[in-house]
Design a protein around this motif. Structure first.
Motif, PDB file in Angstrom:
ATOM      1  N   ALA A  98      -1.430  -5.770   7.366  1.00 48.90           N
ATOM      2  CA  ALA A  98       0.005  -5.767   7.675  1.00 48.90           C
ATOM      3  C   ALA A  98       0.720  -6.915   6.961  1.00 48.90           C
ATOM      4  O   ALA A  98       1.868  -6.772   6.531  1.00 48.90           O
ATOM      5  CB  ALA A  98       0.219  -5.865   9.180  1.00 48.90           C
ATOM      6  N   ALA A  99       0.025  -8.036   6.815  1.00 46.68           N
ATOM      7  CA  ALA A  99       0.629  -9.202   6.147  1.00 46.68           C
ATOM      8  C   ALA A  99       0.873  -8.930   4.663  1.00 46.68           C
ATOM      9  O   ALA A  99       1.610  -9.667   4.007  1.00 46.68           O
ATOM     10  CB  ALA A  99      -0.252 -10.437   6.324  1.00 46.68           C
ATOM     11  N   THR A 100       0.244  -7.875   4.132  1.00 48.22           N
ATOM     12  CA  THR A 100       0.499  -7.502   2.740  1.00 48.22           C
ATOM     13  C   THR A 100       1.253  -6.173   2.677  1.00 48.22           C
ATOM     14  O   THR A 100       1.293  -5.517   1.632  1.00 48.22           O
ATOM     15  CB  THR A 100      -0.822  -7.404   1.939  1.00 48.22           C
ATOM     16  OG1 THR A 100      -1.610  -6.334   2.476  1.00 48.22           O
ATOM     17  CG2 THR A 100      -1.616  -8.686   2.051  1.00 48.22           C
ATOM     18  N   GLY A 101       1.827  -5.782   3.808  1.00 49.20           N
ATOM     19  CA  GLY A 101       2.695  -4.606   3.839  1.00 49.20           C
ATOM     20  C   GLY A 101       1.960  -3.288   3.969  1.00 49.20           C
ATOM     21  O   GLY A 101       2.539  -2.223   3.744  1.00 49.20           O
ATOM     22  N   VAL A 102       0.681  -3.346   4.329  1.00 53.60           N
ATOM     23  CA  VAL A 102      -0.121  -2.129   4.411  1.00 53.60           C
ATOM     24  C   VAL A 102      -0.321  -1.749   5.883  1.00 53.60           C
ATOM     25  O   VAL A 102      -0.767  -2.572   6.687  1.00 53.60           O
ATOM     26  CB  VAL A 102      -1.503  -2.340   3.740  1.00 53.60           C
ATOM     27  CG1 VAL A 102      -2.387  -1.113   3.917  1.00 53.60           C
ATOM     28  CG2 VAL A 102      -1.323  -2.666   2.257  1.00 53.60           C
ATOM     29  N   GLY A 103       0.011  -0.510   6.216  1.00 53.20           N
ATOM     30  CA  GLY A 103      -0.247   0.001   7.567  1.00 53.20           C
ATOM     31  C   GLY A 103      -1.681   0.484   7.619  1.00 53.20           C
ATOM     32  O   GLY A 103      -2.006   1.514   7.049  1.00 53.20           O
ATOM     33  N   TRP A 104      -2.541  -0.282   8.283  1.00 54.12           N
ATOM     34  CA  TRP A 104      -3.987   0.010   8.266  1.00 54.12           C
ATOM     35  C   TRP A 104      -4.395   0.709   9.544  1.00 54.12           C
ATOM     36  O   TRP A 104      -4.017   0.290  10.637  1.00 54.12           O
ATOM     37  CB  TRP A 104      -4.759  -1.304   8.114  1.00 54.12           C
ATOM     38  CG  TRP A 104      -6.232  -1.139   7.903  1.00 54.12           C
ATOM     39  CD1 TRP A 104      -6.879  -0.978   6.720  1.00 54.12           C
ATOM     40  CD2 TRP A 104      -7.252  -1.136   8.916  1.00 54.12           C
ATOM     41  NE1 TRP A 104      -8.234  -0.869   6.925  1.00 54.12           N
ATOM     42  CE2 TRP A 104      -8.490  -0.964   8.266  1.00 54.12           C
ATOM     43  CE3 TRP A 104      -7.232  -1.257  10.307  1.00 54.12           C
ATOM     44  CZ2 TRP A 104      -9.689  -0.908   8.951  1.00 54.12           C
ATOM     45  CZ3 TRP A 104      -8.430  -1.205  11.002  1.00 54.12           C
ATOM     46  CH2 TRP A 104      -9.653  -1.035  10.320  1.00 54.12           C
ATOM     47  N   GLU A 105      -5.167   1.781   9.389  1.00 55.24           N
ATOM     48  CA  GLU A 105      -5.686   2.504  10.553  1.00 55.24           C
ATOM     49  C   GLU A 105      -7.206   2.383  10.546  1.00 55.24           C
ATOM     50  O   GLU A 105      -7.825   2.295   9.481  1.00 55.24           O
ATOM     51  CB  GLU A 105      -5.327   3.999  10.450  1.00 55.24           C
ATOM     52  CG  GLU A 105      -3.846   4.296  10.353  1.00 55.24           C
ATOM     53  CD  GLU A 105      -3.112   4.106  11.668  1.00 55.24           C
ATOM     54  OE1 GLU A 105      -3.801   4.021  12.723  1.00 55.24           O
ATOM     55  OE2 GLU A 105      -1.875   4.017  11.636  1.00 55.24           O
ATOM     56  N   SER A 106      -7.767   2.434  11.722  1.00 58.51           N
ATOM     57  CA  SER A 106      -9.219   2.397  11.868  1.00 58.51           C
ATOM     58  C   SER A 106      -9.842   3.459  10.960  1.00 58.51           C
ATOM     59  O   SER A 106      -9.402   4.612  10.967  1.00 58.51           O
ATOM     60  CB  SER A 106      -9.559   2.676  13.328  1.00 58.51           C
ATOM     61  OG  SER A 106     -10.882   2.290  13.573  1.00 58.51           O
ATOM     62  N   GLY A 107     -10.830   3.069  10.167  1.00 58.72           N
ATOM     63  CA  GLY A 107     -11.469   3.994   9.244  1.00 58.72           C
ATOM     64  C   GLY A 107     -10.968   3.864   7.821  1.00 58.72           C
ATOM     65  O   GLY A 107     -11.623   4.310   6.881  1.00 58.72           O
ATOM     66  N   ASP A 108      -9.777   3.251   7.650  1.00 57.65           N
ATOM     67  CA  ASP A 108      -9.272   3.010   6.293  1.00 57.65           C
ATOM     68  C   ASP A 108     -10.148   1.947   5.619  1.00 57.65           C
ATOM     69  O   ASP A 108     -10.768   1.130   6.302  1.00 57.65           O
ATOM     70  CB  ASP A 108      -7.822   2.482   6.331  1.00 57.65           C
ATOM     71  CG  ASP A 108      -6.804   3.561   6.698  1.00 57.65           C
ATOM     72  OD1 ASP A 108      -7.191   4.746   6.727  1.00 57.65           O
ATOM     73  OD2 ASP A 108      -5.645   3.209   6.962  1.00 57.65           O
ATOM     74  N   PRO A 109     -10.163   1.915   4.264  1.00 59.70           N
ATOM     75  CA  PRO A 109     -10.931   0.863   3.596  1.00 59.70           C
ATOM     76  C   PRO A 109     -10.349  -0.523   3.908  1.00 59.70           C
ATOM     77  O   PRO A 109      -9.136  -0.670   4.029  1.00 59.70           O
ATOM     78  CB  PRO A 109     -10.785   1.176   2.101  1.00 59.70           C
ATOM     79  CG  PRO A 109      -9.961   2.398   1.983  1.00 59.70           C
ATOM     80  CD  PRO A 109      -9.510   2.840   3.331  1.00 59.70           C
TER      81      PRO A 109
END
Lengths: 132, 135
Positions: free
Chosen positions: B30-41
């Motif tokens: 998130a701090a780099t603007g990426v919405g991360w979901e469980s299972g994502d790289p």
């Protein structure tokens, strides 16, 4: 997606503000004051607060992930040749990442990158290899 | 004060084991603007969290202030991707020390290993220790 040698990857532009740097500092654990204090940054001879080199590199990784639908990164590296100076205003600055696929062989795609802030290249020899 | 060239080859103690969690990876992404979901790289620069810890211990040991360090170069070379659930440690060694124009150029290598001892990622950094201005 299919990566082919010679393919140009659409440039990605990301905003960088002081707030981005504070957030990145907290998430990464890098609390070097040159990334949040003009007083300290200028005292060590910098033009002002600069972005963490690793923040810029994280934006590179973000661009690569967006281009490749999250392909597995095997190698990633760059020299931090020019600082990304981030003014203390609402706009901040931007980092733009462009890429060209140099080669695809042995299950790896190698992407040559150009990373600029304004008109200035900020990374030297940025390179990434992903598994394809 | 210049950093002593005799540090070359020195291996610092491993950082304490670090458990990679979904929450931490989400915060970092998130701090780099990426919405991360469980299972994502996991973002490719994530191991800097451990490498930075190892670097701080090194800087303490050589009595260098963090504010005088500017990052010169960073490389990551992966043996396998990192995933939540991994328990990782970083072991930093000093690869090179040079003096250029009054600045110390310090090359470090941090090996990131999992709890079986297998190397997951090797990350090398060049740190530029900026000399204090002469009064």
């Amino acid at each position: 997606m299919t990566l082919e040698a010679g393919a140009e990857l659409a440039p990605k532009t990301y905003p960088v503000t002081r707030a981005s740097l504070v957030r990145y500092a907290g998430a990464s654990g890098d609390f070097n004051p040159i990334h949040w204090s003009d007083r300290v940054a200028t005292a060590v001879g910098l033009p002002g607060v600069i972005a963490h080199g690793m923040f810029t590199m994280a934006l590179v990784a973000r661009a690569v992930s967006e281009w490749t639908d999250g392909a597995e990164v095997v190698d990633l590296g760059a020299k931090f040749t020019n600082p990304v100076v981030v003014p203390d205003d609402d706009e901040g600055t931007t980092v733009t990442v462009s890429g060209t696929v140099k080669s695809v062989e042995g299950g790896l795609a190698t992407i040559a990158l150009t990373v600029v802030s304004g008109d200035q290249k900020v990374l030297g020899m940025p390179k990434v290899s992903v598994r394809v | 004060m210049a950093v002593d060239g005799s540090l070359v080859g020195r291996v610092f103690p491993p950082t304490r084991p670090y458990r990679v969690t979904d929450e931490k990876v989400r915060e970092f992404a998130a701090a780099t603007g990426v919405g991360w979901e469980s299972g994502d790289p996991v973002p490719a620069t994530f191991p800097i969290v451990l490498a930075f810890d190892a670097m701080n211990a090194f800087l303490d040991e050589v009595e260098v202030e963090l504010s005088r360090i500017v990052h010169g170069e960073q490389k990551f070379s992966y043996t396998r991707p990192i995933a939540p659930g991994d328990v990782l440690t970083a072991t930093l060694s000093v690869a090179s020390v040079r003096q250029i124009g009054g600045n110390d150029i310090i090359g470090t290598v941090s090996e990131i290993t999992d709890d079986s001892g297998a190397v997951v990622c090797t990350t090398s950094a060049t740190l530029v220790h900026r000399a204090a201005e002469v009064a």
